[in-house]
Design a protein around this motif. Structure first.
Motif, PDB file in Angstrom:
ATOM      1  N   ARG A  27       8.402   8.642  46.195  1.00  0.00           N
ATOM      2  CA  ARG A  27       9.751   9.516  46.142  1.00  0.00           C
ATOM      3  C   ARG A  27      10.501   9.202  44.757  1.00  0.00           C
ATOM      4  NH1 ARG A  27       9.554   4.185  48.067  1.00  0.00           N
ATOM      5  NH2 ARG A  27      11.280   2.909  47.510  1.00  0.00           N
ATOM      6  N   LEU A  28      10.099   8.264  43.763  1.00  0.00           N
ATOM      7  CA  LEU A  28      10.754   8.114  42.503  1.00  0.00           C
ATOM      8  C   LEU A  28      10.282   9.157  41.656  1.00  0.00           C
ATOM      9  CD1 LEU A  28      10.942   4.441  42.338  1.00  0.00           C
ATOM     10  CD2 LEU A  28      12.463   5.792  43.210  1.00  0.00           C
ATOM     11  N   ARG A  29       9.277   9.925  41.657  1.00  0.00           N
ATOM     12  CA  ARG A  29       8.668  10.553  40.706  1.00  0.00           C
ATOM     13  C   ARG A  29       9.682  11.730  39.894  1.00  0.00           C
ATOM     14  NH1 ARG A  29       3.431  11.186  39.477  1.00  0.00           N
ATOM     15  NH2 ARG A  29       3.683   8.903  40.100  1.00  0.00           N
ATOM     16  N   PRO A  30      10.410  12.474  40.915  1.00  0.00           N
ATOM     17  CA  PRO A  30      11.404  13.342  40.282  1.00  0.00           C
ATOM     18  C   PRO A  30      12.569  12.509  39.243  1.00  0.00           C
ATOM     19  CG  PRO A  30      11.180  13.808  42.755  1.00  0.00           C
ATOM     20  CD  PRO A  30      10.312  12.561  42.370  1.00  0.00           C
ATOM     21  N   ALA A  31      12.869  11.259  39.403  1.00  0.00           N
ATOM     22  CA  ALA A  31      13.735  10.689  38.841  1.00  0.00           C
ATOM     23  C   ALA A  31      12.923  10.312  37.376  1.00  0.00           C
ATOM     24  CB  ALA A  31      14.061   9.270  39.293  1.00  0.00           C
ATOM     25  N   PHE A  32      11.735   9.846  37.304  1.00  0.00           N
ATOM     26  CA  PHE A  32      11.133   9.427  36.188  1.00  0.00           C
ATOM     27  C   PHE A  32      10.638  10.847  35.441  1.00  0.00           C
ATOM     28  CE2 PHE A  32      11.154   5.449  37.998  1.00  0.00           C
ATOM     29  CZ  PHE A  32      11.397   4.441  37.267  1.00  0.00           C
ATOM     30  N   GLU A  33      10.411  12.079  36.063  1.00  0.00           N
ATOM     31  CA  GLU A  33      10.385  13.140  35.290  1.00  0.00           C
ATOM     32  C   GLU A  33      11.503  13.606  34.432  1.00  0.00           C
ATOM     33  OE1 GLU A  33       9.197  15.876  38.439  1.00  0.00           O
ATOM     34  OE2 GLU A  33       6.880  15.284  38.300  1.00  0.00           O
ATOM     35  N   ALA A  34      12.669  13.502  35.053  1.00  0.00           N
ATOM     36  CA  ALA A  34      14.000  13.508  34.295  1.00  0.00           C
ATOM     37  C   ALA A  34      14.215  12.569  33.279  1.00  0.00           C
ATOM     38  CB  ALA A  34      15.020  13.470  35.406  1.00  0.00           C
ATOM     39  N   ILE A  35      13.930  11.314  33.634  1.00  0.00           N
ATOM     40  CA  ILE A  35      14.092  10.284  32.740  1.00  0.00           C
ATOM     41  C   ILE A  35      13.021  10.338  31.431  1.00  0.00           C
ATOM     42  CG2 ILE A  35      13.904   7.971  32.069  1.00  0.00           C
ATOM     43  CD1 ILE A  35      14.570   7.161  35.078  1.00  0.00           C
ATOM     44  N   ARG A  36      12.012  10.776  31.627  1.00  0.00           N
ATOM     45  CA  ARG A  36      10.942  11.208  30.516  1.00  0.00           C
ATOM     46  C   ARG A  36      11.320  12.245  29.691  1.00  0.00           C
ATOM     47  NH1 ARG A  36       7.454  14.225  27.652  1.00  0.00           N
ATOM     48  NH2 ARG A  36       5.928  13.044  26.857  1.00  0.00           N
ATOM     49  N   ARG A  37      12.002  13.136  30.237  1.00  0.00           N
ATOM     50  CA  ARG A  37      12.614  14.584  29.541  1.00  0.00           C
ATOM     51  C   ARG A  37      13.480  13.966  28.524  1.00  0.00           C
ATOM     52  NH1 ARG A  37      11.863  17.162  34.337  1.00  0.00           N
ATOM     53  NH2 ARG A  37      14.024  16.922  34.804  1.00  0.00           N
ATOM     54  N   GLU A  38      14.386  13.254  29.066  1.00  0.00           N
ATOM     55  CA  GLU A  38      15.615  12.926  28.201  1.00  0.00           C
ATOM     56  C   GLU A  38      14.973  12.008  27.027  1.00  0.00           C
ATOM     57  OE1 GLU A  38      18.536  13.719  28.204  1.00  0.00           O
ATOM     58  OE2 GLU A  38      18.129  15.420  29.639  1.00  0.00           O
ATOM     59  N   LEU A  39      14.309  10.956  27.441  1.00  0.00           N
ATOM     60  CA  LEU A  39      13.693   9.797  26.417  1.00  0.00           C
ATOM     61  C   LEU A  39      12.857  10.919  25.243  1.00  0.00           C
ATOM     62  CD1 LEU A  39      12.452   7.079  28.435  1.00  0.00           C
ATOM     63  CD2 LEU A  39      14.456   6.948  27.096  1.00  0.00           C
ATOM     64  N   ALA A  40      12.077  11.709  25.529  1.00  0.00           N
ATOM     65  CA  ALA A  40      11.289  12.740  24.870  1.00  0.00           C
ATOM     66  C   ALA A  40      12.253  13.434  23.910  1.00  0.00           C
ATOM     67  CB  ALA A  40      10.447  13.626  25.493  1.00  0.00           C
ATOM     68  N   ALA A  41      13.347  13.958  24.427  1.00  0.00           N
ATOM     69  CA  ALA A  41      14.369  14.696  23.646  1.00  0.00           C
ATOM     70  C   ALA A  41      15.003  13.556  22.429  1.00  0.00           C
ATOM     71  CB  ALA A  41      15.352  14.946  24.410  1.00  0.00           C
ATOM     72  N   ARG A  42      14.865  12.239  22.830  1.00  0.00           N
ATOM     73  CA  ARG A  42      15.286  11.481  21.693  1.00  0.00           C
ATOM     74  C   ARG A  42      14.205  10.788  20.734  1.00  0.00           C
ATOM     75  NH1 ARG A  42      20.550   8.077  24.255  1.00  0.00           N
ATOM     76  NH2 ARG A  42      21.194   9.669  25.763  1.00  0.00           N
ATOM     77  N   TYR A  43      13.075  10.500  21.489  1.00  0.00           N
ATOM     78  CA  TYR A  43      12.114   9.738  20.620  1.00  0.00           C
ATOM     79  C   TYR A  43      11.059  10.508  20.379  1.00  0.00           C
ATOM     80  CZ  TYR A  43      15.259   5.861  22.265  1.00  0.00           C
ATOM     81  OH  TYR A  43      16.267   4.843  22.186  1.00  0.00           O
TER      82      TYR A  43
END
Length: 254
Positions: A27-43
């Motif tokens: 159930r948490l996968r959509p959250a971590f897909e969004a978190i990963r996109r934002e982190l990738a945009a920064r890092y």
């Protein structure tokens, strides 16, 4: 024979009382897909994939929360602090605004698919129609603002006169302060309140220590082990609660 003490308020647990606890391990996968996109945009692209990020962050956060509860079982842990530490362990320091957003994403994914059945809302409506004041008391690291929004979306919030979340009060059931926070919000003494929940310690022993009567629900969770705290009544479904309260108020066998 004196009349039984009146029942003026009902305090309810949330998970496994008003709705079943989360079941889907993904159930948490959509959250971590969004978190990963934002982190990738920064890092940049070196940020781990969503599955790896989920595994590493949830493991780290879970370990920190467990450690806190082992050391200070009566108090609630700080989810944002744990998330900040988990990100720092991966060499990410995105700042408090990002951390708050990431926790909100996690909360939303965790709550996805959870729904309060219309029959449960009907029970709350019936209790309010009888003049009872209602509150919820919940052990949760989820921020209070998210809890309020979720309960509003589910149609529960309008029935409540008070809410006591451990993330706001700072103490977890069965510590007396979390129950007292709800009772203070209701302006009702413990002797005139009934607590309803699924956990023998947090929803039976804790409220009884303050003088509340208790109802244990077995709808989503198995009953207490032999020799555990004894509730005033046991129900198999929340829909049985109004009739049980009537019998308790009349002084009969609930």
């Amino acid at each position: 024979m004196s009349d039984p003490t009146p029942i003026r308020a009902v305090l309810l647990d949330l998970g496994d009382t008003l709705w079943p606890g989360p079941r889907s391990p993904r159930r948490l996968r959509p959250a971590f897909e969004a978190i990963r996109r934002e982190l990738a945009a920064r890092y940049g692209p070196e940020v781990p994939g969503a599955a790896s990020l989920e595994e590493r962050i949830t493991r780290h956060v879970g370990r920190l929360l467990r450690r806190h509860r082992e050391r200070e079982p009566e108090t609630e842990a700080d989810w944002e602090h744990a998330m900040t530490a988990a990100l720092a362990a991966l060499s990410f320091w995105p700042g408090p605004d990002f951390v708050r957003w990431a926790v909100e994403q996690w909360c939303a994914a965790d709550a996805a698919g959870t729904a309060v059945e219309p029959s449960k809302l009907a029970v709350l409506a019936a209790l309010r129609e009888r003049g009872l004041r209602l509150a919820v008391v919940s052990n949760t690291v989820t921020p209070p603002s998210f809890m309020d929004r979720f309960l509003a979306e589910q149609g529960v919030l309008p029935y409540l006169s008070a809410r006591a979340y451990s993330s706001a009060v700072g103490y977890r059931k069965p510590h007396p302060r979390i129950y007292q926070a709800a009772l203070d919000g209701l302006l009702v003494p413990a002797a005139e309140a009934v607590f309803v929940g699924d956990d023998p310690q947090g929803d039976v022993a804790g409220p009884q220590a303050l003088g509340m009567r208790t109802v244990l629900t077995r709808e989503y969770r198995q009953g207490p082990p032999e020799g555990g705290p004894r509730p005033d009544a046991v129900i198999q479904r929340l829909e049985e609660l109004p009739a049980v309260l009537e019998r308790m108020q009349a002084g009969g066998d609930a």
